[in-house]
Design a protein around this motif. Structure first.
Motif, PDB file in Angstrom:
ATOM      1  N   MET A 258       1.063  -0.961  -0.255  1.00  0.00           N
ATOM      2  CA  MET A 258      -0.097   0.114  -0.232  1.00  0.00           C
ATOM      3  C   MET A 258       0.735   1.031   0.061  1.00  0.00           C
ATOM      4  SD  MET A 258      -2.640   0.590   2.915  1.00  0.00           S
ATOM      5  CE  MET A 258      -2.829   2.533   3.541  1.00  0.00           C
ATOM      6  N   ALA A 259       0.363   2.066  -0.928  1.00  0.00           N
ATOM      7  CA  ALA A 259       1.442   3.111  -1.103  1.00  0.00           C
ATOM      8  C   ALA A 259       1.038   4.016  -0.139  1.00  0.00           C
ATOM      9  CB  ALA A 259       1.246   3.593  -2.150  1.00  0.00           C
ATOM     10  N   ARG A 260       2.066   5.213   0.385  1.00  0.00           N
ATOM     11  CA  ARG A 260       1.506   5.837   0.932  1.00  0.00           C
ATOM     12  C   ARG A 260       1.417   7.715   0.160  1.00  0.00           C
ATOM     13  NH1 ARG A 260       5.236   7.095   5.939  1.00  0.00           N
ATOM     14  NH2 ARG A 260       6.060   8.609   5.078  1.00  0.00           N
ATOM     15  N   ASP A 261       0.684   9.139   1.256  1.00  0.00           N
ATOM     16  CA  ASP A 261       1.042  10.090  -0.157  1.00  0.00           C
ATOM     17  C   ASP A 261       1.619  10.652   1.528  1.00  0.00           C
ATOM     18  OD1 ASP A 261      -0.994   9.771  -1.722  1.00  0.00           O
ATOM     19  OD2 ASP A 261      -2.780  10.094  -0.467  1.00  0.00           O
ATOM     20  N   ILE A 262       2.853  10.981   0.419  1.00  0.00           N
ATOM     21  CA  ILE A 262       3.628  11.839   1.120  1.00  0.00           C
ATOM     22  C   ILE A 262       3.832  13.590   0.754  1.00  0.00           C
ATOM     23  CG2 ILE A 262       6.404  12.554   0.622  1.00  0.00           C
ATOM     24  CD1 ILE A 262       6.668   9.406   1.155  1.00  0.00           C
ATOM     25  N   LYS A 263       2.531  14.485   1.765  1.00  0.00           N
ATOM     26  CA  LYS A 263       2.803  15.719   0.957  1.00  0.00           C
ATOM     27  C   LYS A 263       3.239  16.394   1.981  1.00  0.00           C
ATOM     28  CE  LYS A 263      -1.551  14.541   1.040  1.00  0.00           C
ATOM     29  NZ  LYS A 263      -2.830  14.902   0.928  1.00  0.00           N
ATOM     30  N   PHE A 264       3.494  17.519   1.417  1.00  0.00           N
ATOM     31  CA  PHE A 264       4.263  18.582   2.418  1.00  0.00           C
ATOM     32  C   PHE A 264       3.046  20.038   2.063  1.00  0.00           C
ATOM     33  CE2 PHE A 264       7.415  16.278   1.981  1.00  0.00           C
ATOM     34  CZ  PHE A 264       8.269  16.303   3.144  1.00  0.00           C
TER      35      PHE A 264
ATOM     36  N   PHE B  20       2.507  15.898   6.406  1.00  0.00           N
ATOM     37  CA  PHE B  20       1.263  15.002   6.384  1.00  0.00           C
ATOM     38  C   PHE B  20       1.821  13.954   7.625  1.00  0.00           C
ATOM     39  CE2 PHE B  20      -1.341  12.539   3.913  1.00  0.00           C
ATOM     40  CZ  PHE B  20      -2.631  12.745   4.483  1.00  0.00           C
ATOM     41  N   THR B  21       0.394  13.942   8.187  1.00  0.00           N
ATOM     42  CA  THR B  21       0.772  12.773   9.040  1.00  0.00           C
ATOM     43  C   THR B  21      -0.135  11.410   8.320  1.00  0.00           C
ATOM     44  OG1 THR B  21      -1.402  12.601   9.890  1.00  0.00           O
ATOM     45  CG2 THR B  21       0.712  14.579  10.944  1.00  0.00           C
ATOM     46  N   CYS B  22       0.107  11.251   7.106  1.00  0.00           N
ATOM     47  CA  CYS B  22      -0.743   9.883   6.394  1.00  0.00           C
ATOM     48  C   CYS B  22      -2.307  10.064   7.053  1.00  0.00           C
ATOM     49  CB  CYS B  22      -0.286   8.832   6.356  1.00  0.00           C
ATOM     50  SG  CYS B  22       1.549   9.008   5.039  1.00  0.00           S
ATOM     51  N   LEU B  23      -2.820  10.593   7.917  1.00  0.00           N
ATOM     52  CA  LEU B  23      -3.828   9.826   8.753  1.00  0.00           C
ATOM     53  C   LEU B  23      -4.913  11.311   8.516  1.00  0.00           C
ATOM     54  CD1 LEU B  23      -2.364   9.487  12.193  1.00  0.00           C
ATOM     55  CD2 LEU B  23      -3.790   7.422  10.458  1.00  0.00           C
TER      56      LEU B  23
END
Length: 125
Positions: A1-7, A53-56
């Protein structure tokens, strides 16, 4: 599962929060007063705060970022009151709200602001 890495980025000079990507680099602006579009190049400065982003997501499906101010209820306090806090990384690189791990309570968390735009929310409730 890929997670979003956002800022996201808080620009202290402009007092503006950029929700996707960063404000520096090549960008196009529009001056409403003279109806003119212009391109310009900006460099990174020390007046910008980068938040990850916390991924939550909170109870309303809103992304939870570092420095968000959140409201939550935690049964471990033994009361039914709402508690407030800032999402931060601990010294052990864990996401916390005060001394509570975010991963333990995120399903009961609601983002109500952030420390840049809503500092008044940090006042004692």
């Amino acid at each position: 599962m890929a997670r979003d890495i956002k800022f996201r980025e808080w620009d202290e000079v402009r007092e503006r929060l950029y929700g996707s990507g960063l404000s520096y680099g090549e960008r196009e602006d529009y001056d409403d007063s003279i109806g003119f579009r212009f391109l310009h190049q900006e460099q990174e400065t020390e007046n910008r705060v980068i938040e990850q982003f916390t991924c939550l997501k909170d109870t309303n499906g809103v992304d939870i970022y570092e420095n968000d101010i959140v409201k939550f209820k935690d049964d471990h306090f033994g009361d039914n009151k709402s508690h407030y806090g800032i999402v931060e990384y601990s010294e052990y690189a864990e996401l916390v709200i005060g001394n509570i791990m975010l991963s333990r309570v995120f399903q009961a968390v609601e983002v109500i602001g952030n420390i840049h735009k809503n500092p008044e929310l940090l006042e004692e409730k």
